[in-house]
Design an enzyme around this catalytic site. Structure first.
Site, PDB file in Angstrom:
ATOM      1  N   THR A  69       0.813  -1.225   0.000  1.00  0.00           N
ATOM      2  CA  THR A  69       0.000   0.000   0.000  1.00  0.00           C
ATOM      3  C   THR A  69       0.840   1.266   0.000  1.00  0.00           C
ATOM      4  O   THR A  69       0.472   2.267  -0.614  1.00  0.00           O
ATOM      5  CB  THR A  69      -0.919  -0.006   1.251  1.00  0.00           C
ATOM      6  OG1 THR A  69      -1.804  -1.104   1.122  1.00  0.00           O
ATOM      7  CG2 THR A  69      -1.722   1.261   1.379  1.00  0.00           C
ATOM      8  N   ASP A 125       1.257  -6.280  -4.739  1.00  0.00           N
ATOM      9  CA  ASP A 125       0.449  -6.339  -3.518  1.00  0.00           C
ATOM     10  C   ASP A 125       0.954  -7.581  -2.797  1.00  0.00           C
ATOM     11  O   ASP A 125       1.122  -8.644  -3.407  1.00  0.00           O
ATOM     12  CB  ASP A 125      -1.028  -6.501  -3.903  1.00  0.00           C
ATOM     13  CG  ASP A 125      -1.953  -6.487  -2.695  1.00  0.00           C
ATOM     14  OD1 ASP A 125      -1.747  -7.304  -1.776  1.00  0.00           O
ATOM     15  OD2 ASP A 125      -2.877  -5.673  -2.655  1.00  0.00           O
ATOM     16  N   GLN A 181      -5.502 -21.083  19.389  1.00  0.00           N
ATOM     17  CA  GLN A 181      -6.279 -20.067  18.665  1.00  0.00           C
ATOM     18  C   GLN A 181      -6.142 -18.692  19.335  1.00  0.00           C
ATOM     19  O   GLN A 181      -6.454 -17.676  18.724  1.00  0.00           O
ATOM     20  CB  GLN A 181      -7.755 -20.466  18.619  1.00  0.00           C
ATOM     21  CG  GLN A 181      -7.989 -21.693  17.769  1.00  0.00           C
ATOM     22  CD  GLN A 181      -9.430 -22.175  17.785  1.00  0.00           C
ATOM     23  OE1 GLN A 181     -10.345 -21.448  18.166  1.00  0.00           O
ATOM     24  NE2 GLN A 181      -9.619 -23.413  17.379  1.00  0.00           N
ATOM     25  N   CYS A 182      -5.715 -18.683  20.598  1.00  0.00           N
ATOM     26  CA  CYS A 182      -5.467 -17.405  21.283  1.00  0.00           C
ATOM     27  C   CYS A 182      -4.083 -16.953  20.854  1.00  0.00           C
ATOM     28  O   CYS A 182      -3.116 -17.706  21.007  1.00  0.00           O
ATOM     29  CB  CYS A 182      -5.433 -17.564  22.798  1.00  0.00           C
ATOM     30  SG  CYS A 182      -6.874 -18.359  23.480  1.00  0.00           S
TER      31      CYS A 182
HETATM   32  N1  ASP Z   1      -2.983  -5.376   0.253  1.00  0.00           N
HETATM   33  C1  ASP Z   1      -1.869  -4.570   0.716  1.00  0.00           C
HETATM   34  C2  ASP Z   1      -0.609  -5.423   0.642  1.00  0.00           C
HETATM   35  O1  ASP Z   1      -0.441  -6.274   1.459  1.00  0.00           O
HETATM   36  C3  ASP Z   1      -2.134  -4.103   2.102  1.00  0.00           C
HETATM   37  C4  ASP Z   1      -1.084  -3.192   2.700  1.00  0.00           C
HETATM   38  O2  ASP Z   1       0.011  -3.028   2.214  1.00  0.00           O
HETATM   39  O3  ASP Z   1      -1.386  -2.594   3.751  1.00  0.00           O
HETATM   40  O4  ASP Z   1       0.183  -5.252  -0.254  1.00  0.00           O
END
Ligand code: ASP
Length: 339
Positions: free
Chosen positions: A12, A57, A272-273
């Site tokens: 992102t 991504d 799971q915790c």
């Molecule tokens: N979908 C993005 C990724 O993992 C999410 C992020 O970077 O926050 O590349």
């Protein structure tokens, strides 16, 4: 002057809106860095940016990308004081868990970071994460793969993504932070691994393995579990309740896991915790797991458990040796059980 290499894998942090949602934009990070006056401060290191082609991504990250990262860090190791890896948050904890097993003998910081909002947005967490990751990689003796995010420095193989929305996206549920960067920057030396002897990391390749995860829930179908526990499966991470408990009164379930263990399939018990350490002796419902041959995953995160199993089975090691090493800390990934 210190020298830092930024490896941009995507995520992102360097994304822009496209017709189908956010997507990584090649060249964007470098163009943005050139616009950040803070980076030309004499307090900042000299920065070299290496961008992967394509930038992705992180949901698309693969084991070959991990291998490329490990090799690139190893090959340019002597030219830099530290590395910052820009990475999407979705699978950052998986990469940060795999790299320590692949870069044995690492003596310099490798800091993974990214952001929840892209640098291209007016409001974002990207600038702060990026600048502080650079400062940490340049100025501190941290011979570890770590994640810096939302003012916390975490050991990579102890971290997990906790929030898809908060700027504090990562937690380290079973090991305290290595540092924090609020108004003061603090690195807690006593929590950091010792600097290893030697001239730098040796890359230990890692290959995909026949491993699966299976989460227990009330009413779980033993038939489905039985189908998962078939060869070529080598190991199953069984996500159990609480301290490591399972449905002990379900005879079919207990028989099913016992048969698989007898058959040489490694079943690793993880809770799971997320904040937990497996104790298969506290409850009768845990003792059945122990008696069936399930081994404790101690306080590993799921990401670290997967990376460690891939690492050990890649070597390759016999299953009994893998079981033994799963109880030992190899790169700071778990707290060893007291005998
Ligand atoms: N979908 C993005 C990724 O993992 C999410 C992020 O970077 O926050 O590349």
């Amino acid at each position: 002057m210190k020298k830092i290499c930024i490896i941009n894998t995507g995520g992102t942090i360097g994304m822009r809106a496209g017709p189908n949602g956010l997507r990584p934009e090649p060249g964007f990070i470098e163009s943005q860095l050139a616009l950040m006056p803070e980076l030309s401060s004499p307090l900042m290191p000299e920065i070299t940016v290496k961008e992967y082609d394509p930038v992705i991504d992180s949901s698309n990250i693969s084991i070959s990308d991990w291998l490329k990262l490990a090799n690139d860090i190893q090959e340019s190791y002597d030219r830099f004081d530290g590395f910052v890896v820009l990475h999407g948050t979705d699978t950052m904890a998986y990469t940060a868990s795999a790299l320590p097993f692949m870069l044995r003998g690492l003596g310099k910081p490798v800091v993974l970071t990214g952001s929840q909002l892209p640098l291209s947005e007016v409001r974002n967490d990207a600038r702060e994460n990026l600048k502080t990751a650079i400062i940490l990689a340049a100025g501190y003796e941290i011979p570890e793969v770590c994640i810096y995010f939302g003012d916390l420095l975490l050991r990579g193989c102890r971290a997990t993504k906790f929030s898809a929305t908060s700027f504090k996206a990562f937690v380290s549920p079973n090991y305290p932070p290595l540092g924090s960067a609020g108004t003061r920057m603090e690195v807690f030396e006593h929590r950091i691994l010792p600097v290893p002897k030697g001239d730098g990391p040796v890359v230990e390749p890692l290959k995909s393995q026949e491993i699966a995860t299976f989460r227990l829930f009330p009413g779980v179908s033993v038939e489905v579990l039985e189908n998962v526990l078939r060869r070529p499966l080598k190991a199953l991470i069984l996500e159990s309740f609480g301290d490591g408990n399972g449905p002990s009164q379900n005879i079919a379930f207990v028989d099913c896991i016992r048969r698989a263990c007898d058959d040489g399939i490694l079943i690793l018990n993880l809770s799971q915790c997320s904040q937990a350490t497996i104790h298969q002796t506290v409850y009768e419902t845990g003792a059945v797991m122990e008696q069936a041959g399930v081994i404790s995953g101690c306080d590993l995160t799921l990401e670290a458990a997967l990376a460690k199993l891939m690492h050990l089975f890649t070597k390759p090691l016999p299953v009994d040796e893998v079981k033994r090493l799963m109880q030992q800390s190899l790169v700071g990934e778990l707290t060893e059980p007291k005998n």
